[in-house]
Design a protein around this motif. Structure first.
Motif, PDB file in Angstrom:
ATOM      1  N   LEU A 209      -4.207   5.719   1.357  1.00 25.03           N
ATOM      2  CA  LEU A 209      -5.267   5.644   0.339  1.00 25.03           C
ATOM      3  C   LEU A 209      -5.639   7.037  -0.160  1.00 25.03           C
ATOM      4  O   LEU A 209      -5.888   7.235  -1.352  1.00 25.03           O
ATOM      5  CB  LEU A 209      -6.506   4.933   0.911  1.00 25.03           C
ATOM      6  CG  LEU A 209      -6.345   3.426   1.093  1.00 25.03           C
ATOM      7  CD1 LEU A 209      -7.539   2.853   1.858  1.00 25.03           C
ATOM      8  CD2 LEU A 209      -6.225   2.727  -0.260  1.00 25.03           C
TER       9      LEU A 209
ATOM     10  N   LEU B 132       0.843  -1.200   0.000  1.00 21.96           N
ATOM     11  CA  LEU B 132       0.000   0.000   0.000  1.00 21.96           C
ATOM     12  C   LEU B 132       0.882   1.255   0.000  1.00 21.96           C
ATOM     13  O   LEU B 132       0.638   2.202  -0.758  1.00 21.96           O
ATOM     14  CB  LEU B 132      -0.927  -0.028   1.227  1.00 21.96           C
ATOM     15  CG  LEU B 132      -1.857   1.171   1.408  1.00 21.96           C
ATOM     16  CD1 LEU B 132      -2.781   1.345   0.206  1.00 21.96           C
ATOM     17  CD2 LEU B 132      -2.687   1.014   2.690  1.00 21.96           C
TER      18      LEU B 132
ATOM     19  N   PRO C 175      -3.009   3.481   7.023  1.00 19.44           N
ATOM     20  CA  PRO C 175      -3.501   3.094   5.692  1.00 19.44           C
ATOM     21  C   PRO C 175      -4.477   4.114   5.113  1.00 19.44           C
ATOM     22  O   PRO C 175      -4.527   4.310   3.888  1.00 19.44           O
ATOM     23  CB  PRO C 175      -4.171   1.731   5.925  1.00 19.44           C
ATOM     24  CG  PRO C 175      -4.325   1.571   7.401  1.00 19.44           C
ATOM     25  CD  PRO C 175      -3.283   2.433   8.037  1.00 19.44           C
TER      26      PRO C 175
ATOM     27  N   VAL D 138      -6.070  -4.335   1.262  1.00 17.82           N
ATOM     28  CA  VAL D 138      -6.067  -3.058   1.976  1.00 17.82           C
ATOM     29  C   VAL D 138      -6.982  -3.153   3.196  1.00 17.82           C
ATOM     30  O   VAL D 138      -8.066  -3.734   3.099  1.00 17.82           O
ATOM     31  CB  VAL D 138      -6.579  -1.949   1.012  1.00 17.82           C
ATOM     32  CG1 VAL D 138      -6.812  -0.649   1.745  1.00 17.82           C
ATOM     33  CG2 VAL D 138      -5.604  -1.760  -0.136  1.00 17.82           C
TER      34      VAL D 138
END
Ligand code: GUN
Length: 280
Positions: free
Chosen positions: A174, A127, A170, A135
Motif C-alpha cells: 500500500l 494488491l 500488504p 485489502v
C-alpha cells in the motif's frame, strides 16, 4: 520536540459514521458473517467488537461460533454455505484457528469477492499487481491514519518493520502504491537501528513489546505502531518505545487508541465495498 498524537479513535469514529451514512442510503443491509472456532479468549473480544460495530453501522451482522473440535472439512462446509448465501457480502474467519485446521486452506476457500479480510491469495496478488481488490484491514487503516495526519507520501522513505502476510507485506504494497520508497525490515535485518534512523515513515508491526527504541526514530518522522502487547504488569504497550519516540517523532500513534480502532472501521469499509460490488 514532542510528537503530535494521531488519534485513531477519532479517525475511526469519523469513518464509521461515514460508512453508516452510506449504508442508510443502500436500501438493503450489507451482510457480514464472522466465524469463530474454539475458545481463544482474545478472539472472543475481537469478534464481539466487530459484530457490535457492524450492527451499529446498520449491517446485517452475525457471529457463527463453532466448537473447538470442529474439523477442517466441517469448517470448509460452513464457508461454502456462506459463499453461496446471497445475503452474505463479507466473510471473516477469525484467526488463530485450532491447530488441527490449516488456516491457508480455509482462507483460500473464502470466495474472493466476499474476502473482507483481504487474505485470499487472489486479493494478495491483486494488491501486489496494483489491481483493485479487497485489502487487509489493518494496513488499510494505517493508510487512513497517515492521510488523516497530513503525512506527505510521494517519495517519502517508508520502513515497515515486520513481514507478516496480515500486516507487513500488504502494508509495504500500500505504501508503494502511494509512491513511497519502501523498505521491509524483519528478524534477519542486519542493522535495524540504522534502517529505522533513515525512515521518514516508520510502521512497526512485529508484535514485540517496545522493540523499536526511541532513539532509533528519526527527528521529524511519522511513527505508526501496529503492535499491541500486554506486559506481565498488565500494561499494554506497542512495538515502539513510546515516551522516548515522542521526543523525536513529529507524529505518532498511541497504543491503545491508534491503529486498533481503525482495523474494525476498515472491516466495515471492506464489507460495504464488497456489498456494493456484488449488489450495487
Ligand atoms: N486475528 C487477529 N487479527 C485478525 C484479523 O485482522 N482478521 C482475522 N480474521 N483474524 C485476526
Amino acid at each position: 520536540m514532542t510528537a503530535r498524537l494521531i488519534d485513531g479513535k477519532a479517525v475511526a469514529a469519523d469513518l464509521r459514521r461515514a460508512i453508516a451514512a452510506r449504508v442508510a442510503t443502500l436500501g438493503y443491509r450489507p451482510g457480514l458473517r464472522v466465524v469463530r472456532v474454539g475458545e481463544d479468549p482474545a478472539s472472543g473480544v475481537y469478534v464481539r467488537n466487530k459484530d457490535k460495530a457492524a450492527q451499529e453501522a446498520g449491517f446485517d451482522s452475525a457471529t457463527l461460533h463453532l466448537p473447538e473440535a470442529t474439523t477442517e472439512a466441517e469448517l470448509l462446509a460452513v464457508v461454502a454455505r456462506l459463499n453461496a448465501d446471497p445475503a452474505v457480502d463479507g466473510i471473516l474467519v477469525q484467526l488463530p484457528l485450532p491447530r488441527h485446521i490449516r488456516a491457508e486452506a480455509v482462507i483460500s476457500a473464502v470466495a474472493p469477492e466476499k474476502d473482507v479480510d483481504g487474505f485470499h491469495p487472489l486479493n494478495a496478488g491483486r494488491l501486489a499487481s496494483g489491481e483493485p481488490g479487497l485489502v487487509p484491514c489493518t494496513p488499510k487503516g494505517v493508510m487512513h491514519l497517515l492521510r488523516a495526519a497530513g503525512c506527505s507520501l510521494p517519495g517519502a522513505r517508508a520502513l515497515v518493520v515486520g513481514r507478516s502476510t496480515i500486516v507487513g507485506r500488504p502494508m509495504a504494497q500500500l505504501l508503494l502504491a502511494a509512491d513511497c520508497t519502501v523498505t521491509i525490515a524483519h528478524s534477519r535485518t542486519r542493522d535495524l537501528a540504522a534502517e529505522c534512523r533513515r525512515a521518514e515513515i516508520l510502521v512497526a508491526a512485529v508484535g514485540r513489546p517496545e522493540m523499536v527504541r526511541g532513539d532509533w526514530v528519526a527527528e521529524g518522522a511519522t511513527v505508526i505502531d501496529v503492535g499491541i502487547n500486554r506486559l506481565e504488569s498488565g500494561r499494554l504497550v506497542g512495538d515502539v518505545e513510546f515516551e522516548a519516540a515522542c521526543r523525536r517523532a513529529e507524529a505518532i500513534t498511541p497504543v491503545p487508541g491508534g491503529v486498533g480502532p481503525m482495523t474494525i472501521a476498515c472491516l466495515l469499509e471492506n464489507t460495504l465495498d464488497a456489498a456494493i460490488a456484488r449488489r450495487g
